[in-house]
Design an enzyme around this catalytic site. Structure first.
Site, short mmCIF file in Angstrom:
data_model
loop_
_atom_site.label_atom_id
_atom_site.label_comp_id
_atom_site.label_asym_id
_atom_site.label_seq_id
_atom_site.Cartn_x
_atom_site.Cartn_y
_atom_site.Cartn_z
N GLY A 34 0.78 -1.10 -0.15
CA GLY A 34 0.08 -0.15 -0.20
C GLY A 34 0.76 1.51 -0.60
O GLY A 34 1.48 1.38 0.92
N ARG A 56 0.62 -4.81 -5.42
CA ARG A 56 0.92 -6.09 -4.49
C ARG A 56 1.29 -6.62 -5.60
O ARG A 56 0.78 -6.99 -6.58
CB ARG A 56 -0.65 -6.70 -4.18
CG ARG A 56 -1.41 -5.52 -3.49
CD ARG A 56 -1.41 -4.61 -1.84
NE ARG A 56 -2.53 -4.27 -1.27
CZ ARG A 56 -1.74 -4.00 -0.27
NH1 ARG A 56 -0.73 -3.24 0.27
NH2 ARG A 56 -2.56 -2.92 0.33
N ASP A 97 5.55 -4.67 6.37
CA ASP A 97 6.12 -5.78 6.88
C ASP A 97 6.29 -7.00 5.51
O ASP A 97 7.54 -7.55 5.36
CB ASP A 97 5.55 -6.23 7.65
CG ASP A 97 3.80 -6.60 8.00
OD1 ASP A 97 3.11 -5.61 6.54
OD2 ASP A 97 3.16 -7.24 8.21
N THR A 138 4.26 2.84 6.29
CA THR A 138 2.94 2.18 5.35
C THR A 138 2.43 2.71 6.08
O THR A 138 2.49 3.66 7.42
CB THR A 138 2.74 0.76 5.80
OG1 THR A 138 1.56 0.71 6.19
CG2 THR A 138 3.74 0.35 6.97
N ASP A 198 0.04 2.80 8.35
CA ASP A 198 -0.41 1.43 9.46
C ASP A 198 0.36 1.40 11.17
O ASP A 198 -0.44 1.88 11.45
CB ASP A 198 -0.82 0.20 9.25
CG ASP A 198 -1.12 -0.26 7.66
OD1 ASP A 198 -2.39 0.84 7.65
OD2 ASP A 198 -1.78 -1.16 7.07
N ASP A 224 2.31 -0.58 11.75
CA ASP A 224 2.45 -1.88 12.55
C ASP A 224 3.95 -2.35 12.69
O ASP A 224 3.57 -3.57 12.58
CB ASP A 224 1.14 -2.68 11.70
CG ASP A 224 1.53 -2.66 9.96
OD1 ASP A 224 2.65 -2.00 9.82
OD2 ASP A 224 0.42 -3.64 9.58
N ARG A 249 -5.02 -2.03 8.80
CA ARG A 249 -5.42 -3.57 9.06
C ARG A 249 -5.50 -3.87 10.44
O ARG A 249 -7.12 -3.15 10.62
CB ARG A 249 -4.08 -3.66 8.09
CG ARG A 249 -4.57 -4.95 7.44
CD ARG A 249 -3.03 -5.20 7.02
NE ARG A 249 -2.91 -4.67 5.50
CZ ARG A 249 -2.65 -5.12 4.12
NH1 ARG A 249 -1.18 -6.20 4.84
NH2 ARG A 249 -2.55 -4.17 3.94
P1 ADP Z 1 3.13 -4.32 3.21
O1 ADP Z 1 4.84 -4.04 2.41
O2 ADP Z 1 2.41 -2.47 2.98
O3 ADP Z 1 2.59 -5.00 3.79
P2 ADP Z 1 1.96 -6.51 1.27
O4 ADP Z 1 1.58 -7.29 2.13
O5 ADP Z 1 1.18 -6.33 0.54
O6 ADP Z 1 2.09 -4.73 1.47
O7 ADP Z 1 3.17 -6.84 0.17
C1 ADP Z 1 3.49 -6.44 -0.46
C2 ADP Z 1 4.21 -7.07 -1.26
O8 ADP Z 1 5.12 -7.36 -0.61
C3 ADP Z 1 3.22 -8.24 -1.51
O9 ADP Z 1 2.76 -8.51 -2.62
C4 ADP Z 1 4.54 -9.46 -2.21
O10 ADP Z 1 5.18 -9.40 -3.77
C5 ADP Z 1 5.50 -9.44 -1.59
N1 ADP Z 1 5.19 -10.13 -0.02
C6 ADP Z 1 4.45 -9.91 1.11
N2 ADP Z 1 4.82 -10.96 1.79
C7 ADP Z 1 5.75 -11.81 0.87
C8 ADP Z 1 5.99 -13.07 1.73
N3 ADP Z 1 6.13 -13.49 3.19
N4 ADP Z 1 7.97 -13.17 1.26
C9 ADP Z 1 7.87 -13.04 -0.06
N5 ADP Z 1 7.23 -11.50 -0.57
C10 ADP Z 1 5.74 -11.29 0.18
O1 F6P Z 2 -1.80 -1.38 4.06
C1 F6P Z 2 -2.20 -0.17 4.01
C2 F6P Z 2 -3.80 -0.17 4.05
O2 F6P Z 2 -3.90 1.43 3.72
C3 F6P Z 2 -4.49 -0.39 5.32
O3 F6P Z 2 -4.93 0.28 6.06
C4 F6P Z 2 -6.02 -1.30 3.79
O4 F6P Z 2 -6.54 -2.46 5.31
C5 F6P Z 2 -5.11 -1.82 3.12
O5 F6P Z 2 -3.88 -1.27 3.03
C6 F6P Z 2 -6.56 -1.19 1.84
O6 F6P Z 2 -5.51 -2.10 0.88
P1 F6P Z 2 -6.32 -1.99 -0.55
O7 F6P Z 2 -5.58 -0.64 -0.74
O8 F6P Z 2 -5.15 -2.76 -1.33
O9 F6P Z 2 -7.56 -2.07 -0.37
#
Ligand code: ADP
Ligand code: F6P
Length: 320
Positions: free
Chosen positions: A11, A72, A103, A126, A128, A130, A172
């Protein structure tokens, strides 16, 4: 000359552009060659890299979103795609990667290092807030300021009509956006995933406050703390009051970054590039007790987020 690629992932968050600008300019100042990767890990897999100079990041310090774009990329959990991404970097002769994200993005960065030998440094971006190892993530302060703007606007109209309002915010599974917005905005009730709440008590308190002549009441609900329709139905049943709901949604993710996020972005960027110059890898930068820090990615990810229960108590006391 050593080379570094930069990507933004997950995000987006206000301050990502300011951070990218600082990474690019400081890295060039330190004689590194810099490449920008489009759309996070997807761009690494699809070979979408662009050489960047100082002008590539002109006029973005104040802009929300990310000029690199974000994505993502679920397939990135698969080692086959991680090797494909590492091969792209190898083809350009790039040894280092800066990942700006949350994360999930850090887990991807860790995999790239552990499974494919890429030198990675993570910068927490982010809204969040978090990530446990750092007091603040990039974008959190700006998002809370956006929520405050919404609280002020809602309060105006709710006061005029003696109404009760529920504002749902993002985060989240983390209640930090809700908590900080509640304290800064003087909100009466804050519902977060970290602390159980009693709706019967809230209903009784709303009724009592109306008897005392209070003209409006506001509830701030973190998205991970419950279903807003169910909460409003319960309040209606117990008090007879129809609650007006607002979901702030993605407005929180956009807009010009705050001063705090822009300064944090610059500080994070400088530490990230310095770590690369010191040939360190598998590390993430952060801020703890107002000092810029860096930690091993696995250690940082293993830490459990601790919710600020003292501040939660303060929020409740001040809204009495
Ligand atoms: P954020 O980085 O904001 O937490 P996401 O959880 O969507 O957002 O993670 C972003 C991207 O990081 C995912 O779309 C994926 O490409 C990669 N990713 C997430 N989790 C994993 C994982 N366990 N192992 C490898 N890549 C990951
Ligand atoms: O991680 C950032 C965030 O905006 C969260 O607060 C929310 O739950 C999520 O991403 C929304 O994701 P998307 O933009 O994919 O709907």
């Amino acid at each position: 000359m050593a080379k570094v690629a930069i990507l933004t992932s997950g995000g987006d968050a206000p301050g990502m552009n300011a951070c990218l600008r600082a990474c690019v300019r400081y890295a060039i100042y330190k004689d590194l060659d810099v490449y920008g990767v489009e759309r996070g890990y997807k761009g690494l897999i699809d070979n979408k890299l662009t050489y960047m100079n100082s002008r590539s990041v002109s006029d973005i310090v104040h802009r929300g979103g990310t000029i690199l774009r974000s994505a993502r990329c679920p397939e990135f959990t698969d080692t086959e795609f991680q090797h494909q991404a590492a091969d792209t970097l190898k083809a350009y002769g790039i040894e280092n990667l800066i990942v700006i994200g949350g994360d999930g993005s850090f887990r991807g960065a860790k995999d790239l290092c552990d499974n494919c030998g890429v030198n990675v440094i993570g910068i927490p971006g982010t809204i969040d807030n978090d990530l446990a190892y750092t007091d603040y993530t990039l974008g959190f302060d700006s998002a809370v300021n956006t929520v405050l703007w919404a609280i002020n606007a809602l309060r105006d109209t709710m006061n005029s009509h003696d109404r009760v309002s529920l504002l749902e915010v993002m985060g989240r599974n983390c209640g930090d956006i809700a908590l900080y917005s509640a304290v800064a905005g003087g909100v009466e009730y804050v519902l977060t995933p970290e602390v159980p709440y009693d709706l019967d008590e809230i209903c009784a308190s709303i009724k009592f406050s109306q008897k005392r002549g209070k003209t409006s009441n506001m509830i701030i609900l973190a998205e991970g703390a419950g279903n807003k329709e169910e909460i409003c139905a319960k309040i209606k049943e117990k008090t007879g009051i129809s609650v007006k709901t607002t979901t702030l949604g993605h407005i929180q993710r956009g807009g010009s970054p705050s001063m705090a996020d822009r300064v944090l972005a610059a500080k994070f960027a400088v530490r990230a590039v310095d770590l690369i110059l010191q040939k360190q890898t598998n590390r993430v930068v952060g801020i703890k007790n107002n000092k810029i820090i860096d930690r091993d990615i696995s250690e940082a990810l293993a830490e459990k987020h601790s919710f600020d229960e003292d501040l939660y108590r303060v929020a409740n006391v001040l809204s009495l």
